[in-house]
Motif scaffolding. Structure first.
Motif, mmCIF file in Angstrom:
data_model
loop_
_atom_site.group_PDB
_atom_site.id
_atom_site.type_symbol
_atom_site.label_atom_id
_atom_site.label_comp_id
_atom_site.label_asym_id
_atom_site.label_seq_id
_atom_site.Cartn_x
_atom_site.Cartn_y
_atom_site.Cartn_z
ATOM 1 N N TYR A 45 1.016 -1.331 -0.143
ATOM 2 C CA TYR A 45 0.008 -0.183 0.182
ATOM 3 C C TYR A 45 1.048 1.203 0.029
ATOM 4 O O TYR A 45 1.590 1.415 0.829
ATOM 5 N N ASP A 46 0.827 1.817 -1.007
ATOM 6 C CA ASP A 46 1.536 3.143 -1.290
ATOM 7 C C ASP A 46 0.659 4.439 -1.608
ATOM 8 O O ASP A 46 0.865 5.104 -2.499
ATOM 9 N N GLY A 47 -0.598 4.456 -1.090
ATOM 10 C CA GLY A 47 -1.850 5.253 -1.377
ATOM 11 C C GLY A 47 -2.913 4.440 -2.213
ATOM 12 O O GLY A 47 -3.836 4.953 -2.381
ATOM 13 N N THR A 48 -2.549 3.392 -3.019
ATOM 14 C CA THR A 48 -3.331 2.551 -3.547
ATOM 15 C C THR A 48 -2.943 1.137 -2.936
ATOM 16 O O THR A 48 -1.747 1.082 -3.002
ATOM 17 N N GLN A 50 -2.132 -2.617 -3.867
ATOM 18 C CA GLN A 50 -1.937 -3.299 -5.039
ATOM 19 C C GLN A 50 -1.411 -4.805 -4.438
ATOM 20 O O GLN A 50 -0.974 -4.790 -3.169
ATOM 21 N N TYR A 320 -3.742 -2.847 5.898
ATOM 22 C CA TYR A 320 -2.932 -2.109 5.336
ATOM 23 C C TYR A 320 -3.128 -0.535 5.053
ATOM 24 O O TYR A 320 -2.232 -0.033 5.360
ATOM 25 N N PRO A 321 -4.248 -0.163 4.510
ATOM 26 C CA PRO A 321 -4.460 1.423 4.553
ATOM 27 C C PRO A 321 -4.275 2.043 5.662
ATOM 28 O O PRO A 321 -3.792 3.462 5.767
ATOM 29 N N THR A 322 -4.645 1.387 6.758
ATOM 30 C CA THR A 322 -4.412 2.049 8.156
ATOM 31 C C THR A 322 -2.859 1.976 8.923
ATOM 32 O O THR A 322 -2.774 2.432 9.802
ATOM 33 N N ASN A 327 4.458 -2.434 4.823
ATOM 34 C CA ASN A 327 5.020 -3.005 3.380
ATOM 35 C C ASN A 327 6.388 -3.555 3.883
ATOM 36 O O ASN A 327 7.164 -2.964 4.214
#
Length: 425
Positions: A45-48, A50, A320-322, A327
């Motif tokens: 997760y790097d803003g989106t 994957q 992951y977004p949280t 990563n």
């Protein structure tokens, strides 16, 4: 509490002639499938968001598929159970169609619930403004189990025909099917003949299913003198076909899309081990506690299978977004260490999903009159269900319609499920 009391009563009422080892194998297999799928998921997760499969980036992980690829066990046990139930059903005056309606009821009911929930969730996400590609990818991830279900339902529908062939020709049937799988492999890998190898999606699983018939009627006796040689022969074939080639080592991916001779070698190994271990397993399963656990798992086994990738999708969004899970490179020591909280969180999510949707599977379905099941609605319903599931399964990730899956596939499936429900009642 009420559900556990019912499970204990069911375990206590188990008839003496039931093959408990087959139920144990099914329970072990579902645990391996769920764990293997969860461990194979790789997310960044790097803003989106994957992601992909660890098997694509970590070569040593491909060897682990020899342990976690247990789909052959489901078809082996399915063949055993199908032969036993079809024989019993016919002894009571039932027909092939009425047996199919009874047998597919517990498969279709929880699948209908999954697709209904995914449809409603996808539509709600779109209304909330979620990117359509993300919705489609999330629905695709949650619907990955449909690949297996298409093949399994097709094999179940063909059981009366294939069991008739088994009674006449015995082990010659899976041997011939194996030869045909090899022909399909050659046509696809060496000859470049399109579509011929796709028949292996059905032929290979039918071959394993037929072994279940032979296990059930004693042509493959559950003895160590039978099981160990078969397991060793299968292992030798598996090593010979993969280590020098031409088949890849991984039992996921190229060896399952479509199934190959290498996968059938793994199936032979697993079949031999199942036969070899049965005498000891039968003695152990006479104990109330382990048998009750096996009964509990089998009572919601389709629910666990159908919803375990939904649990993975929800876990990805929660972790992951949280930033709860960082990563880390797939296969690295840090990534491996983080698999522990990853599996724990997904197990908790799946347990909640099973608590909500498990009763759908446990609920008794309608049982048709064994002598008067409506043939046309049953066959049409089965064809529509299979066609809808197949279309949804091959669509892949992406925006395929308002519900994230092809609209025509959903319409066909739900219409077919309604026809089957009508035929049962």
């Amino acid at each position: 509490m009420r559900a556990m009391r019912q499970i204990r009563e069911l375990a206590g009422d188990t008839p003496a002639h039931r093959n408990r080892h087959a139920d144990l194998l099914r329970a072990i297999a579902i645990a391996a499938v769920v764990t293997g799928h969860w461990l194979a998921v790789y997310v960044t997760y790097d803003g989106t968001l994957q992601g992909g499969s660890v098997l694509d980036t970590v070569p040593w992980a491909r060897w682990l598929t020899w342990l976690f690829q247990v789909m052959p066990i489901f078809f082996l046990v399915g063949g055993f159970a199908g032969a036993a139930s079809l024989t019993s059903h016919r002894e009571r005056g039932g027909t092939a169609v009425s047996w199919m309606l009874v047998r597919t009821g517990r498969l279709v009911r929880p699948t209908t619930m999954l697709l209904a929930v995914l449809t409603v969730s996808a539509l709600a996400a779109r209304v909330a403004g979620v990117d359509s590609e993300l919705v489609g990818t999330g629905v695709w991830l949650a619907a990955i189990p449909l690949w297996f279900l298409v093949a399994y339902l097709a094999v179940v529908a063909l059981t009366p025909l294939m069991y008739g062939l088994h009674r006449r020709y015995g082990l010659a049937v899976p041997i011939l099917l194996t030869v045909l799988v090899g022909v399909g492999d050659v046509a696809r890998m060496a000859g470049g003949v399109p579509y011929v190898g796709d028949a292996n999606y059905l032929l290979a699983w039918l071959a394993v299913y037929q072994l279940g018939f032979s296990w059930q009627d004693g042509r493959l006796p559950a003895e160590r003198s039978t099981g160990l040689p078969l397991a060793l022969a299968g292992l030798v074939a598996l090593v010979s076909l993969t280590v020098p080639g031409p088949y890849p080592v991984s039992m996921v991916g190229q060896n399952t899309s479509p199934p190959t001779l290498a996968l059938l070698a793994l199936a032979a190994t697993q079949t031999g081990l199942a036969l070899w271990l049965q005498p000891g397993a039968d003695r152990w399963l006479r104990r109330p506690r382990p048998w009750t656990v096996v009964v509990a798992v089998n009572s919601v086994i389709m629910t666990v299978f159908l919803w375990h990738m939904t649990a993975a999708a929800l876990g990805v969004l929660a972790l992951y977004p949280t930033g709860v899970l960082p990563n880390e490179p797939a296969g690295s020591p840090a990534w491996l260490l983080l698999r522990v909280p990853w599996l724990l969180v997904l197990a908790l999510i799946l347990a909640a999903l099973v608590a909500v949707f498990g009763p759908v599977e446990r609920r008794p379905g309608g049982r048709p009159d064994p002598r008067g099941a409506p043939v046309l609605p049953a066959l049409a319903g089965m064809a529509a269900v299979l066609g809808g599931l197949l279309t949804a399964a091959v669509a892949g990730p992406g925006d395929h319609g308002p519900a994230g899956m092809p609209t025509a596939a959903l319409i066909a499936y739900f219409a077919g499920a309604a026809l089957l429900r009508h035929a049962r009642r």
